[in-house]
Design a protein around this motif. Structure first.
Motif, PDB file in Angstrom:
ATOM      1  N   GLY A  60       1.048  -0.931  -0.035  1.00 33.88           N
ATOM      2  CA  GLY A  60      -0.046  -0.025  -0.132  1.00 33.88           C
ATOM      3  C   GLY A  60       0.791   1.102   0.071  1.00 33.88           C
ATOM      4  O   GLY A  60       0.368   2.452  -0.445  1.00 33.88           O
ATOM      5  N   ALA A  63       1.160   1.528  -4.192  1.00 34.41           N
ATOM      6  CA  ALA A  63       0.094   1.334  -5.006  1.00 34.41           C
ATOM      7  C   ALA A  63      -1.196   1.080  -4.005  1.00 34.41           C
ATOM      8  O   ALA A  63      -0.976   0.609  -3.159  1.00 34.41           O
ATOM      9  N   PHE A  64      -2.184   1.846  -4.526  1.00 32.67           N
ATOM     10  CA  PHE A  64      -3.558   1.611  -3.659  1.00 32.67           C
ATOM     11  C   PHE A  64      -3.596   1.757  -2.408  1.00 32.67           C
ATOM     12  O   PHE A  64      -4.409   1.067  -1.601  1.00 32.67           O
ATOM     13  N   ASN A  65      -2.903   3.020  -1.888  1.00 29.13           N
ATOM     14  CA  ASN A  65      -2.822   3.034  -0.575  1.00 29.13           C
ATOM     15  C   ASN A  65      -4.356   3.656   0.001  1.00 29.13           C
ATOM     16  O   ASN A  65      -4.309   3.281   1.149  1.00 29.13           O
ATOM     17  N   LEU A  67      -7.168   2.030  -0.536  1.00 30.41           N
ATOM     18  CA  LEU A  67      -7.668   0.805  -0.499  1.00 30.41           C
ATOM     19  C   LEU A  67      -6.872  -0.137   0.413  1.00 30.41           C
ATOM     20  O   LEU A  67      -7.489  -0.698   1.440  1.00 30.41           O
ATOM     21  N   LEU A  68      -5.675  -0.203   0.212  1.00 26.68           N
ATOM     22  CA  LEU A  68      -4.715  -1.210   1.221  1.00 26.68           C
ATOM     23  C   LEU A  68      -4.426  -0.825   2.393  1.00 26.68           C
ATOM     24  O   LEU A  68      -4.173  -1.413   3.485  1.00 26.68           O
ATOM     25  N   THR A  71      -7.482  -1.689   4.833  1.00 24.94           N
ATOM     26  CA  THR A  71      -7.601  -3.056   4.753  1.00 24.94           C
ATOM     27  C   THR A  71      -6.405  -3.645   5.773  1.00 24.94           C
ATOM     28  O   THR A  71      -6.602  -4.467   6.528  1.00 24.94           O
ATOM     29  N   ASP A 100       0.417   4.305   5.195  1.00 26.66           N
ATOM     30  CA  ASP A 100      -0.393   4.430   3.713  1.00 26.66           C
ATOM     31  C   ASP A 100      -1.501   5.486   3.855  1.00 26.66           C
ATOM     32  O   ASP A 100      -1.426   6.152   2.913  1.00 26.66           O
ATOM     33  N   SER A 115      -4.066  10.224  -7.259  1.00 28.19           N
ATOM     34  CA  SER A 115      -2.947   9.537  -7.987  1.00 28.19           C
ATOM     35  C   SER A 115      -1.707  10.271  -7.921  1.00 28.19           C
ATOM     36  O   SER A 115      -1.486  11.392  -7.763  1.00 28.19           O
TER      37      SER A 115
END
Length: 120
Positions: A60, A63-65, A67-68, A71, A100, A115
């Protein structure tokens, strides 16, 4: 119309009333239930959550911090609540999940967008 329920209890031994008529056919022995499926140890599941939290928090950061990060935080808290044998990894996953979200907040503040890229 009246519905009457009769409670019949099965009694054995010398204290049975003699005036009760025996049943016509003997009862078959109760069928044994199959053995329950072996359950996974709760410790293994909690350990898996701790490792997954660490890995998702680490990924995370790149990338995709959005969402990750959350989680990883949830998985770390679940593994700690289930008494994992790897609390260090759970705490690292928790810290990385928070990191993240901090990275996301910094990037949104600096760039004004969610982004980001490493190039110019």
């Amino acid at each position: 119309m009246t519905l009457t329920l009769i409670d019949r209890t099965r009694r054995t031994g010398p204290d049975i009333d003699q005036d009760v008529a025996p049943e016509a056919a003997p009862e078959a022995p109760p069928a044994q239930a199959p053995d329950p499926a072996p359950r996974r140890a709760a410790g293994r599941e909690a350990d898996g959550l701790a490792v997954a939290s660490f890995v998702l928090g680490l990924i995370g950061l790149l990338a995709f911090n959005l969402l990750l990060g959350p989680t990883a935080i949830v998985m770390a808290l679940l593994s700690l609540a289930r008494r994992t044998r790897r609390p260090g990894r759970a705490y690292l996953g928790l810290a990385l999940g928070v990191a993240d979200l901090v990275v996301l907040a910094v990037l949104v503040t600096v760039n004004g967008t969610v982004s980001w890229n490493l190039g110019a």
